[in-house]
Design an enzyme around this catalytic site. Structure first.
Site, PDB file in Angstrom:
ATOM      1  N   CYS A 112       0.821  -1.222   0.000  1.00 50.25           N
ATOM      2  CA  CYS A 112       0.000   0.000   0.000  1.00 50.25           C
ATOM      3  C   CYS A 112       0.853   1.269   0.000  1.00 50.25           C
ATOM      4  O   CYS A 112       0.347   2.354  -0.290  1.00 50.25           O
ATOM      5  CB  CYS A 112      -0.938  -0.008   1.197  1.00 50.25           C
ATOM      6  SG  CYS A 112      -1.811  -1.553   1.360  1.00 50.25           S
ATOM      7  N   HIS A 252      -3.438   6.632   3.191  1.00 49.41           N
ATOM      8  CA  HIS A 252      -3.822   5.377   2.549  1.00 49.41           C
ATOM      9  C   HIS A 252      -5.216   5.014   3.054  1.00 49.41           C
ATOM     10  O   HIS A 252      -5.496   5.085   4.249  1.00 49.41           O
ATOM     11  CB  HIS A 252      -2.809   4.286   2.905  1.00 49.41           C
ATOM     12  CG  HIS A 252      -3.280   2.929   2.537  1.00 49.41           C
ATOM     13  ND1 HIS A 252      -3.780   2.636   1.290  1.00 49.41           N
ATOM     14  CD2 HIS A 252      -3.360   1.768   3.247  1.00 49.41           C
ATOM     15  CE1 HIS A 252      -4.141   1.373   1.248  1.00 49.41           C
ATOM     16  NE2 HIS A 252      -3.904   0.827   2.433  1.00 49.41           N
ATOM     17  N   ASN A 282     -10.125  -0.715   0.288  1.00 50.44           N
ATOM     18  CA  ASN A 282      -8.663  -0.580   0.295  1.00 50.44           C
ATOM     19  C   ASN A 282      -8.118  -1.065  -1.053  1.00 50.44           C
ATOM     20  O   ASN A 282      -8.140  -2.259  -1.342  1.00 50.44           O
ATOM     21  CB  ASN A 282      -8.115  -1.421   1.461  1.00 50.44           C
ATOM     22  CG  ASN A 282      -6.605  -1.370   1.566  1.00 50.44           C
ATOM     23  OD1 ASN A 282      -5.916  -0.933   0.650  1.00 50.44           O
ATOM     24  ND2 ASN A 282      -6.083  -1.841   2.682  1.00 50.44           N
TER      25      ASN A 282
HETATM   26  O1  UT7 Z   1      -3.656  -1.927   3.539  1.00 52.41           O
HETATM   27  C1  UT7 Z   1      -3.090  -2.842   4.442  1.00 52.41           C
HETATM   28  C2  UT7 Z   1      -3.321  -2.343   5.757  1.00 52.41           C
HETATM   29  N1  UT7 Z   1      -4.456  -3.023   6.351  1.00 52.41           N
HETATM   30  C3  UT7 Z   1      -5.103  -2.429   7.320  1.00 52.41           C
HETATM   31  O2  UT7 Z   1      -4.843  -1.300   7.638  1.00 52.41           O
HETATM   32  C4  UT7 Z   1      -6.150  -3.222   8.063  1.00 52.41           C
HETATM   33  C5  UT7 Z   1      -6.024  -2.922   9.537  1.00 52.41           C
HETATM   34  N2  UT7 Z   1      -6.990  -3.660  10.354  1.00 52.41           N
HETATM   35  C6  UT7 Z   1      -8.297  -3.331  10.368  1.00 52.41           C
HETATM   36  O3  UT7 Z   1      -8.730  -2.452   9.656  1.00 52.41           O
HETATM   37  C7  UT7 Z   1      -9.205  -4.047  11.351  1.00 52.41           C
HETATM   38  O4  UT7 Z   1      -8.422  -4.795  12.238  1.00 52.41           O
HETATM   39  C8  UT7 Z   1     -10.244  -4.989  10.656  1.00 52.41           C
HETATM   40  C9  UT7 Z   1     -11.289  -4.159   9.923  1.00 52.41           C
HETATM   41  C10 UT7 Z   1      -9.536  -5.930   9.695  1.00 52.41           C
HETATM   42  C11 UT7 Z   1     -10.959  -5.838  11.694  1.00 52.41           C
HETATM   43  O5  UT7 Z   1     -11.593  -4.986  12.646  1.00 52.41           O
HETATM   44  P1  UT7 Z   1     -11.465  -5.268  14.201  1.00 52.41           P
HETATM   45  O6  UT7 Z   1     -12.268  -4.269  14.903  1.00 52.41           O
HETATM   46  O7  UT7 Z   1      -9.982  -5.344  14.519  1.00 52.41           O
HETATM   47  O8  UT7 Z   1     -12.176  -6.645  14.347  1.00 52.41           O
HETATM   48  P2  UT7 Z   1     -11.569  -8.041  14.870  1.00 52.41           P
HETATM   49  O9  UT7 Z   1     -10.614  -8.606  13.843  1.00 52.41           O
HETATM   50  O10 UT7 Z   1     -11.056  -7.855  16.269  1.00 52.41           O
HETATM   51  O11 UT7 Z   1     -12.850  -8.924  14.900  1.00 52.41           O
HETATM   52  C12 UT7 Z   1     -13.920  -8.676  15.801  1.00 52.41           C
HETATM   53  C13 UT7 Z   1     -14.995  -9.693  15.577  1.00 52.41           C
HETATM   54  C14 UT7 Z   1     -14.467 -11.125  15.568  1.00 52.41           C
HETATM   55  O12 UT7 Z   1     -15.447 -11.948  16.163  1.00 52.41           O
HETATM   56  P3  UT7 Z   1     -15.285 -12.433  17.689  1.00 52.41           P
HETATM   57  O13 UT7 Z   1     -13.983 -13.184  17.723  1.00 52.41           O
HETATM   58  O14 UT7 Z   1     -15.256 -11.176  18.526  1.00 52.41           O
HETATM   59  O15 UT7 Z   1     -16.475 -13.281  17.905  1.00 52.41           O
HETATM   60  C15 UT7 Z   1     -14.379 -11.471  14.106  1.00 52.41           C
HETATM   61  O16 UT7 Z   1     -14.514 -12.846  13.851  1.00 52.41           O
HETATM   62  O17 UT7 Z   1     -15.600  -9.484  14.294  1.00 52.41           O
HETATM   63  C16 UT7 Z   1     -15.561 -10.698  13.557  1.00 52.41           C
HETATM   64  N3  UT7 Z   1     -15.455 -10.378  12.143  1.00 52.41           N
HETATM   65  C17 UT7 Z   1     -16.517 -10.114  11.369  1.00 52.41           C
HETATM   66  N4  UT7 Z   1     -17.828 -10.078  11.637  1.00 52.41           N
HETATM   67  C18 UT7 Z   1     -18.660  -9.753  10.633  1.00 52.41           C
HETATM   68  C19 UT7 Z   1     -14.316 -10.261  11.404  1.00 52.41           C
HETATM   69  N5  UT7 Z   1     -14.650  -9.926  10.143  1.00 52.41           N
HETATM   70  C20 UT7 Z   1     -16.001  -9.825  10.098  1.00 52.41           C
HETATM   71  C21 UT7 Z   1     -16.911  -9.492   9.083  1.00 52.41           C
HETATM   72  N6  UT7 Z   1     -18.220  -9.457   9.382  1.00 52.41           N
HETATM   73  N7  UT7 Z   1     -16.531  -9.182   7.831  1.00 52.41           N
END
Ligand code: UT7
Length: 325
Positions: A112, A252, A282
């Protein structure tokens, strides 16, 4: 005095829009979750166009907006993590398609951060070699390397391309300060994609191919919210500039929450950040040049305006530039 001037920008994204509601039909997710956690409402997904094709269309748009013809270009750099082929490079394919017979061409792989890396490399080559005018492009068809059954990644990414033309000038340098760096150890642990397997006559690796993006979202999130404000502070300090004199910060476009947190840590109004992650998701190396191109298309930048580009991503890499138009 020799400097570099940015002549113009262009972008191209596939027409096919995939909404959060569409994704609800293929993985267990909701429109509400995606919007609340990322700010993304829809993304463009290619239905046939490759990385070269998107790059080519963005390049044509940038050349037109820069009043340049193909023979003016003597350097082409493409930033991509999703090339159509390992060889020839995307940049060489573009050189051939455009017929820029005077141009050297190569790709940059910095995920990115790739477009900002390309800007820094191109401006250094323009100032330090006989190359005078560069076409730089960020182009991605990330849908090729997305696991569409993995809800933790498939809702985040989109396809698109953005491009810029820069040239040597006798006036003040438009690129006032830059920074770029990497952390390979953190990158291996948190964000990887498309690992090629060993294949010699004596040793074949028959384990399952890791074709798709795998991300520890939380780790990358923590890195992003810390590095984004650091890039802005470093650029301001290097150029002895005040944030109040910066018209836009173009981050980004990975996640609206990352941008919100960066604004909070920098104690600045979110309005200073240009945001389009809601419409494209993204798009990795394409995200910053698409945003730049949109800013010019909307006539939001005037001569003398200063902006900051701030990128972070796989590698892990990060890069920034403070630019005066
Ligand atoms: O360009 C490269 C750079 N990339 C980035 O900058 C990405 C950086 N990371 C992020 O933007 C965030 O970490 C994410 C958007 C990827 C994830 O958000 P989060 O608030 O960190 O969520 P999480 O991974 O902690 O997941 C929370 C919950 C989990 O369920 P449990 O374990 O709490 O039951 C996940 O399984 O949300 C669940 N989950 C979803 N639920 C519905 C993960 N993806 C999804 C989804 N829909 N698409």
């Amino acid at each position: 005095m020799k400097g570099v001037k940015l002549l113009g920008f262009g972008h191209y994204c596939p027409e096919n829009i995939v909404t959060n509601k569409d994704l609800e039909t293929i993985v267990e997710t909701t429109d509400d979750w995606i919007i609340k956690r990322t700010g993304i409402k829809e993304r463009r997904i290619s239905t046939g166009e490759g990385t070269v094709e998107l790059a080519y269309k963005a390049a044509l748009n940038a050349l037109e907006n820069s009043n340049c013809i193909k023979d003016d270009i003597d350097l082409i750099i493409v930033a991509t993590t999703s090339p159509d082929k390992i060889m020839p490079s995307t940049a060489c394919s573009i050189q051939g398609l455009l017929g820029c017979k005077n141009a050297a061409a190569f790709d940059i792989s910095a995920a990115c951060s790739g477009f900002v890396y390309s800007l820094i490399v191109a401006s250094s080559l323009i100032k330090g070699t006989d190359k005078k005018r560069a076409l730089i492009i960020g182009s991605e068809v990330l849908s090729k390397i997305i696991d569409w059954s993995d809800r933790s990644t498939c809702v985040l990414f989109g396809d698109g391309a953005g491009a810029a033309v820069l040239e040597l000038c006798e006036e003040e340098d438009s690129i006032i300060s830059t920074c770029f760096s990497a952390d390979g150890n953190l990158g291996e642990k948190s964000l990887v994609a498309a690992e090629l397997k060993l294949n010699t006559p004596f040793a074949q690796d028959n384990s399952i191919e890791k074709r798709y993006v795998e991300m520890k979202g939380g780790e990358v999130f923590k890195f992003a919210v810390s590095v984004l404000p650091e890039i802005v502070k470093e650029l301001l300090s290097k150029s002895n500039e005040d944030i109040d004199n910066i018209k836009y910060i173009i981050p980004h476009q990975a996640n609206l929450r990352i941008i919100d947190e960066a604004a909070r840590r920098l104690k600045i109004n979110k309005e200073k950040f240009y945001i389009n992650v809601d419409r494209y998701g993204n798009t990795s190396a394409a995200s910053i040049p698409i945003a730049l191109s949109e800013l010019f298309e909307k006539d939001l930048i005037k001569k003398g305006d200063k902006i900051i580009l701030a990128a972070f991503g796989g590698g892990l890499t990060w890069a920034g530039a403070l630019i005066k138009f």
